[in-house]
Motif scaffolding. Structure first.
Motif, PDB file in Angstrom:
ATOM      1  N   ILE A  86     -10.927   8.440  -2.710  1.00 38.82           N
ATOM      2  CA  ILE A  86     -10.326   8.160  -3.952  1.00 38.82           C
ATOM      3  C   ILE A  86     -11.146   8.235  -5.288  1.00 38.82           C
ATOM      4  O   ILE A  86     -10.658   8.677  -6.221  1.00 38.82           O
ATOM      5  CB  ILE A  86      -9.427   6.781  -3.763  1.00 38.82           C
ATOM      6  CG1 ILE A  86      -8.415   6.981  -2.522  1.00 38.82           C
ATOM      7  CG2 ILE A  86      -8.521   6.579  -4.841  1.00 38.82           C
ATOM      8  CD1 ILE A  86      -7.647   5.906  -2.286  1.00 38.82           C
TER       9      ILE A  86
ATOM     10  N   ASP B  45     -10.664   1.958  -0.013  1.00 34.57           N
ATOM     11  CA  ASP B  45     -11.055   3.241   0.048  1.00 34.57           C
ATOM     12  C   ASP B  45     -12.087   3.767   0.863  1.00 34.57           C
ATOM     13  O   ASP B  45     -13.342   3.706   0.375  1.00 34.57           O
ATOM     14  CB  ASP B  45     -11.311   3.797  -1.575  1.00 34.57           C
ATOM     15  CG  ASP B  45     -11.870   5.049  -1.764  1.00 34.57           C
ATOM     16  OD1 ASP B  45     -11.411   5.964  -1.069  1.00 34.57           O
ATOM     17  OD2 ASP B  45     -12.415   5.268  -2.655  1.00 34.57           O
TER      18      ASP B  45
ATOM     19  N   TYR C  47      -3.067   5.186 -11.605  1.00 35.78           N
ATOM     20  CA  TYR C  47      -2.458   4.766 -10.099  1.00 35.78           C
ATOM     21  C   TYR C  47      -3.642   4.858  -8.957  1.00 35.78           C
ATOM     22  O   TYR C  47      -3.359   4.489  -7.843  1.00 35.78           O
ATOM     23  CB  TYR C  47      -1.178   5.770 -10.118  1.00 35.78           C
ATOM     24  CG  TYR C  47      -0.188   5.105 -10.825  1.00 35.78           C
ATOM     25  CD1 TYR C  47       0.630   3.929 -10.551  1.00 35.78           C
ATOM     26  CD2 TYR C  47       0.442   5.883 -11.572  1.00 35.78           C
ATOM     27  CE1 TYR C  47       1.494   3.307 -11.082  1.00 35.78           C
ATOM     28  CE2 TYR C  47       1.427   5.391 -12.618  1.00 35.78           C
ATOM     29  CZ  TYR C  47       1.948   3.917 -12.360  1.00 35.78           C
ATOM     30  OH  TYR C  47       3.009   3.702 -13.051  1.00 35.78           O
TER      31      TYR C  47
ATOM     32  N   ASN D 112       3.028   6.109  -5.440  1.00 39.53           N
ATOM     33  CA  ASN D 112       2.946   5.939  -7.096  1.00 39.53           C
ATOM     34  C   ASN D 112       1.812   7.313  -7.222  1.00 39.53           C
ATOM     35  O   ASN D 112       1.927   7.960  -8.209  1.00 39.53           O
ATOM     36  CB  ASN D 112       2.463   4.907  -7.536  1.00 39.53           C
ATOM     37  CG  ASN D 112       3.478   3.766  -7.836  1.00 39.53           C
ATOM     38  OD1 ASN D 112       4.781   4.161  -8.052  1.00 39.53           O
ATOM     39  ND2 ASN D 112       3.047   2.463  -8.051  1.00 39.53           N
ATOM     40  N   VAL D 113       0.876   7.131  -6.480  1.00 43.63           N
ATOM     41  CA  VAL D 113      -0.183   8.313  -6.711  1.00 43.63           C
ATOM     42  C   VAL D 113       0.199   9.584  -6.322  1.00 43.63           C
ATOM     43  O   VAL D 113      -0.140  10.645  -7.196  1.00 43.63           O
ATOM     44  CB  VAL D 113      -1.674   8.027  -5.836  1.00 43.63           C
ATOM     45  CG1 VAL D 113      -2.343   9.312  -5.668  1.00 43.63           C
ATOM     46  CG2 VAL D 113      -2.107   6.810  -6.150  1.00 43.63           C
TER      47      VAL D 113
ATOM     48  N   CYS E  11       0.778  -1.122  -0.094  1.00 39.81           N
ATOM     49  CA  CYS E  11       0.078   0.000  -0.031  1.00 39.81           C
ATOM     50  C   CYS E  11       0.781   1.291   0.078  1.00 39.81           C
ATOM     51  O   CYS E  11       0.557   2.243  -0.642  1.00 39.81           O
ATOM     52  CB  CYS E  11      -0.859  -0.118   1.308  1.00 39.81           C
ATOM     53  SG  CYS E  11      -1.806   1.286   1.283  1.00 39.81           S
TER      54      CYS E  11
ATOM     55  N   GLU F 262      -5.267   1.694  -8.949  1.00 42.18           N
ATOM     56  CA  GLU F 262      -4.311   0.584  -8.244  1.00 42.18           C
ATOM     57  C   GLU F 262      -4.337   0.901  -6.697  1.00 42.18           C
ATOM     58  O   GLU F 262      -4.478  -0.115  -5.829  1.00 42.18           O
ATOM     59  CB  GLU F 262      -2.960   0.879  -8.640  1.00 42.18           C
ATOM     60  CG  GLU F 262      -2.191  -0.122  -8.269  1.00 42.18           C
ATOM     61  CD  GLU F 262      -0.759  -0.263  -9.183  1.00 42.18           C
ATOM     62  OE1 GLU F 262      -0.664  -0.952 -10.089  1.00 42.18           O
ATOM     63  OE2 GLU F 262       0.103   0.821  -8.804  1.00 42.18           O
ATOM     64  N   GLN F 263      -4.336   2.057  -6.193  1.00 47.70           N
ATOM     65  CA  GLN F 263      -4.478   2.823  -4.675  1.00 47.70           C
ATOM     66  C   GLN F 263      -5.806   2.076  -4.187  1.00 47.70           C
ATOM     67  O   GLN F 263      -5.625   1.353  -3.053  1.00 47.70           O
ATOM     68  CB  GLN F 263      -4.374   3.962  -4.440  1.00 47.70           C
ATOM     69  CG  GLN F 263      -4.353   4.315  -3.031  1.00 47.70           C
ATOM     70  CD  GLN F 263      -4.205   5.925  -2.912  1.00 47.70           C
ATOM     71  OE1 GLN F 263      -4.159   6.554  -3.725  1.00 47.70           O
ATOM     72  NE2 GLN F 263      -4.057   6.145  -1.532  1.00 47.70           N
TER      73      GLN F 263
ATOM     74  N   ALA G  39       1.902   1.695  -3.596  1.00 52.45           N
ATOM     75  CA  ALA G  39       0.825   2.277  -4.126  1.00 52.45           C
ATOM     76  C   ALA G  39       0.484   3.829  -4.120  1.00 52.45           C
ATOM     77  O   ALA G  39       0.188   4.706  -4.691  1.00 52.45           O
ATOM     78  CB  ALA G  39      -0.528   1.546  -4.197  1.00 52.45           C
ATOM     79  N   GLU G  40       0.465   4.187  -2.743  1.00 57.24           N
ATOM     80  CA  GLU G  40       0.420   5.485  -2.305  1.00 57.24           C
ATOM     81  C   GLU G  40       1.238   6.472  -2.800  1.00 57.24           C
ATOM     82  O   GLU G  40       0.978   7.674  -3.560  1.00 57.24           O
ATOM     83  CB  GLU G  40       0.447   5.785  -0.756  1.00 57.24           C
ATOM     84  CG  GLU G  40      -0.962   4.883  -0.295  1.00 57.24           C
ATOM     85  CD  GLU G  40      -0.888   4.997   1.192  1.00 57.24           C
ATOM     86  OE1 GLU G  40      -2.038   4.802   1.981  1.00 57.24           O
ATOM     87  OE2 GLU G  40       0.256   5.235   1.732  1.00 57.24           O
TER      88      GLU G  40
ATOM     89  N   CYS H 223      -5.116  -0.720  -1.443  1.00 51.53           N
ATOM     90  CA  CYS H 223      -5.276  -0.109  -0.124  1.00 51.53           C
ATOM     91  C   CYS H 223      -6.626  -0.057   0.526  1.00 51.53           C
ATOM     92  O   CYS H 223      -6.710   0.047   1.570  1.00 51.53           O
ATOM     93  CB  CYS H 223      -4.673   1.306  -0.138  1.00 51.53           C
ATOM     94  SG  CYS H 223      -2.938   1.404  -0.635  1.00 51.53           S
TER      95      CYS H 223
END
Length: 404
Positions: free
Chosen positions: A284, A279, A269, A243-244, A237, A272-273, A240-241, A277
């Motif tokens: 998101i 929401d 992304y 990346n965002v 996670c 993907e988050q 992924a965060e 992870c």
């Protein structure tokens, strides 16, 4: 070599629990089964097409079979890895295998044994070594143990010696290479960690570690610990965060020329988050739904850049006053040259030929010579593409872009 011969001599002259004196002058296969001597009347070795070596001893309806993954002089651990197996079949046909795990009521720890190939005689095609193991039935409730197992000059009856049998060094090298490839997928100099590349490299590394554990052993469990830590090889996670965050930074500074790509990247992304992870508060998803990555009229100008008055309403922006809002108008300035063919720089961003402050796709007199572009024969065949524009003086610059 002399030390090995002395050791083998001492082992082969050991007195077993039944009191029989063991003297190996001919091929043999035996061991203590539950503290009673079990001596095979027949014994063979075979090498499979996959390079696995199997040594088998039989006594009437009973048999002991030892399988290791490589034809090399080495010690292999049984009871932990399925492809390395010690098996006993009793006179009633019940199979006991080191691949059968004990029931938790019997033991919560794996019962590990060893098969050691001490000598491979490639001239006479025979194998000599030792073994010990504890094998369980399919239910994991009953077991049979062998200790002091010895096989001496057991002949190869099928298969051929592999040209390059796999060794511990081989798989260690492969694991090191796989580790470097895996680490490269999340190197600090990368803008993003590509989840697909990470997954593939992580799985390759995990498989390389499994091979290393198989051929080299893992007495302290260090290799298995790394394998367990790799898990399902999904990015974390936290990754992924991150990346965002980077995708949002690139999206926020996007230009007309790269906006579509940067917006789609940010969208990717964000999704993907959510996948990795979650929401919980829906924030998101709300961000995703608020994105507009479209170019509705396909004129190479993203919709969000066609809101010239900045009020968020695309319907009330009509530069050429032709009744068609810009985001639906493929010739925004109405000069006869489609917006997608107006002058752009190498990055796809609109250019301003006459320096009057208006980029060409919004300027109906691109060269500022007082003659409207539509009147300078910018598109003789009327297809909206100015590739055939009139160039009166033949200097390579069409009339509609040349003020003189």
């Amino acid at each position: 070599m002399m030390k090995k011969l002395i050791l083998l001599s001492l082992v082969f002259l050991t007195i077993f629990s039944c009191g029989d004196e063991v003297k190996f002058n001919t091929p043999a296969f035996q061991g203590d089964r539950e503290n009673q001597l079990w001596r095979a009347s027949g014994f063979t070795a075979s090498i499979g097409a996959n390079g696995f070596l199997t040594i088998t001893g039989t006594k009437n309806a009973e048999s002991v079979k030892l399988t290791v993954p490589s034809v090399i002089e080495s010690t292999f651990i049984v009871g932990d890895i399925d492809i390395i197996e010690a098996q006993y079949i009793d006179a009633l046909g019940t199979t006991y295998s080191t691949n059968n795990k004990p029931d938790e009521s019997v033991s919560i720890y794996p019962e590990l044994g060893e098969v050691t190939i001490e000598e491979i005689d490639v001239v006479n095609n025979t194998f000599t070594g030792t073994f010990r193991f504890l094998a369980f039935d399919a239910a994991g409730l009953n077991s049979v143990g062998f200790t002091n197992g010895i096989f001496f000059k057991v002949p190869l009856v099928s298969g051929e010696f592999p040209t390059n049998p796999i060794t511990c060094f081989d798989v260690e090298t492969e694991a090191e290479i796989a580790l470097l490839a895996y680490e490269a997928t999340f190197a600090s100099d990368l803008d993003f960690v590509n989840s697909d590349a990470y997954l593939a490299a992580c799985n390759a590394y995990s498989n390389a570690l499994i091979n290393q554990r198989t051929y080299c052993g893992d007495a302290n469990g260090a290799l298995q610990s790394i394998i367990d830590d790799l898990g399902d090889c999904q990015i974390s996670c936290e990754i992924a965060e991150a990346n965002v965050v980077e995708a949002n930074s690139q999206y926020a500074t996007a230009t007309i020329g790269n906006y579509i790509d940067k917006c789609a990247q940010y969208l990717l992304y964000l999704q993907e988050q959510i996948d990795i992870c979650g929401d919980v508060d829906g924030s998101i998803q709300a961000e995703i739904e608020g994105l507009n990555c479209s170019d509705t009229d396909g004129d190479s100008i993203p919709d969000v850049f066609e809101d010239f008055n900045g009020n968020g309403d695309l319907e009330d922006d009509d530069i050429d006053s032709d009744g068609v809002p810009n985001y639906l108008d493929d010739d925004d300035d109405g000069d006869g040259v489609l917006t997608q063919y107006e002058s752009k720089d190498e990055n796809g961003n609109p250019m301003d030929t006459d320096g009057d402050g208006d980029v060409d796709y919004l300027d109906n007199d691109d060269d500022g010579d007082g003659i409207l572009t539509i009147d300078e024969n910018a598109d003789p065949n009327g297809d909206g593409n100015s590739d055939d524009a009139l160039d009166t003086d033949g200097d390579g610059v069409p009339d509609y872009l040349q003020p003189n």
